[in-house]
Design a protein around this motif. Structure first.
Motif, PDB file in Angstrom:
ATOM      1  N   LEU A   1      -7.485   4.740  -4.107  1.00 33.06           N
ATOM      2  CA  LEU A   1      -6.395   5.145  -4.607  1.00 33.06           C
ATOM      3  C   LEU A   1      -6.496   6.296  -5.394  1.00 33.06           C
TER       4      LEU A   1
ATOM      5  N   LEU B   1      -6.229  -0.903   0.518  1.00 37.07           N
ATOM      6  CA  LEU B   1      -6.313  -0.257  -0.565  1.00 37.07           C
ATOM      7  C   LEU B   1      -7.244  -1.023  -1.945  1.00 37.07           C
TER       8      LEU B   1
ATOM      9  N   ILE C   1       0.970  -1.375  -0.024  1.00 37.89           N
ATOM     10  CA  ILE C   1       0.056  -0.049  -0.037  1.00 37.89           C
ATOM     11  C   ILE C   1       0.716   1.139   0.050  1.00 37.89           C
TER      12      ILE C   1
ATOM     13  N   ILE D   1      -5.241   4.283   6.127  1.00 38.48           N
ATOM     14  CA  ILE D   1      -5.605   3.061   5.350  1.00 38.48           C
ATOM     15  C   ILE D   1      -4.749   1.817   5.738  1.00 38.48           C
TER      16      ILE D   1
END
Length: 120
Positions: free
Chosen positions: A100, A95, A8, A92
């Motif tokens: 995104l 993801l 991520i 987060i």
């Protein structure tokens, strides 16, 4: 859907890195942190400002934090976590493409705000 924090972090960092060629300076570039600052010398309310945080992405515990500068930018109507000190953003742990895209749009909005304020 990505759940690995390193993956991520690397994905978001890859989206932020091109801003280093758009007037920002890298202050941290490590395995768990990446951030960009504007180093344009300006005077604001009689005070000289030599650097201003723009955005950063960090692995922090069990989340990846994406922080943006909220100085003179309203975060109302945005679902953002307040990090204090004129910073807000996302925490987060998973993801997907939609999240995104949300991060990318927010960073572009802040970049546009910096340009309008002549901070870069």
């Amino acid at each position: 859907m990505k759940t690995d924090l390193v993956e991520i972090f690397q994905t978001i960092r890859a989206g932020v890195q091109p801003y280093a060629t758009r007037g920002y300076t890298v202050h941290e570039n490590s395995e768990n942190g990446y951030d960009l600052y504007s180093e344009k010398n300006i005077e604001l309310d009689g005070e000289k400002v030599t650097e201003r945080f723009f955005t950063g992405v960090y692995i922090n515990g069990d989340v990846v934090e994406v922080k943006i500068n909220t100085d003179e930018f309203s975060t109302e109507n945005h679902d953002l976590h307040d990090f204090g000190d004129h910073k807000a953003g996302f925490k987060i742990s998973t993801l997907d493409d939609a999240k995104l895209k949300e991060v990318e749009i927010l960073v572009e909005i802040i970049h546009t705000n910096f340009k309008e304020k002549e901070w870069i």
